[in-house]
Structure formats: structure tokens, C-alpha cells
Motif scaffolding. Sequence first.
Motif: not given
Length: 248
Positions: A23, A224, A12, A15-16, A18-21
Motif C-alpha cells: 500500500w 524489514r 508481529r 507481519r504488519l 508485509a501488509r503495509l508495504q
Amino acid sequence: MGLLHRFANPGRFLRLAARLQPWTNALALVLTGWGLIWGLFFAPADWQQGDAVRIMYVHVPAAWLASAGYVALAVCSVLSLVWRHPLADLAAAEIGPVGAAVTAVCLASGSLWGKPMWGAWWVWDARLTSVLVLFFLYVGHIALLRAFDEPQRGYRAGAILALVGAIDLPIIKFSVQWWNTLHQPDSITLTGAPTMSTSMLWPLLISALGFSFGFAAIVLARLRAAVMEQRLRVLLLSRGNAAAGAPS
């Protein structure tokens, strides 16, 4: 605590992250570039310090992040020792080198600023000395993590050092009030209006925000990689154990 434990699961979290990186990377580049270009080339020079004051657009954000990074390190230590959060030790291990690097930038840029202002690269000023102690605390934390064959013992020793060393943070913050130092009082406080011109304040704040996103982006990328490395190590170990236990 519920939110923290929600992302304790490595999958989890990855996944989070990877979305924040993207930005955090983009905001770090845009805001840091904007703040530094504005501050170094377009903001006015100081009436006393002249163009030497432009060093503050690097020095002040680095100084803020040196302390803020150690706060994050101490928080991770509490999460590790008290709540046994599974990612806290890994996060602390990745924050340490980034915090040490930022503190080194703070000390180096402070020396560059101090030479024209004080006539010396280094003086045993209370704030300078306490920030140097902070740098050694970061380095000590990094060394302790690697001083034991068993990783958990290193994590525990590092967490204890981080919490004990947190006493240096209020010394850094209030050193200019507690002792007669060469540093001027803080220009930006939570209890009063800024004492610097807005034409210098805004690029400083933008630069500090960009540095902060940069710090977060680097720590996030390192964390990560550490989580994926740990998952790969566990997978290889389980496969090795399964192969060793398989009938020949």
C-alpha cells in the motif's frame, strides 16, 4: 505506549509491515507521479518567478521531509533511551540514510532554484545554513552508529546526537522570522490561509503526500530487511553455539 510495545515483537512487526508495504509503495508511486505531472506540466507559472517555480514541487516536499524525518529519528531515540524499545534503534539506523538523502535533494533542488532567483548557487542564508547543518547531523548519526565495535554503544551515541541535534529543527522553521533572509515567509501555515493559488497548492500538497509515502515505504522496506537480518544472525549464532557445545 501499549500500541508501540505491541509491535515490538519482530515477528508481529514483520507481519504488519508485509501488509503495509504494497500500500505504501502504490500510494507513493501514484501520488508522487500525479503531483509532479500536475505541478511540472499543468500548474500555472508564477507571475514573478516564471517556470523556475516548478522546482518547488520537488524542493518543498523534500524540505518538509528532511525535518519530519529528523523528528522521527529523535522520537526513535527517545524510545530507545527511555523505554528501551527493541525496534527503535533499528528504525533510527534505517531512517538516517533516507533522511540524509532527502536533505541532499532539498539542498540540491534549492541550489537549482536559487541560481535563477538569487543569481548564485549558494548563499549563506539562515535557512540554507541550518538545513546544511541538518544534513551534517544525519551524516554524523550514520557515522556514529558505525564507529563502535559494540552496536549498542553506537546506538546510544547516535540517539544522544539525534536528541541534541533536534534543536536545529526550530531554527530551520523560524529562521525566516528570526533573521533577514532571502527566503520568503512560509506560504502554508497552521494558523492562517495559504498565500498561494489553489492551482499551485493542490499539486504541491499531492506531491508532498506522495513523497511522504515514498519516505515511509523506503524506511519500511529497509527496516524489514534489518529485522530479518538480525533474526537470521541470532539464529546462526544460536546454531553455532549449539554445535560448539555438542559432544564430539
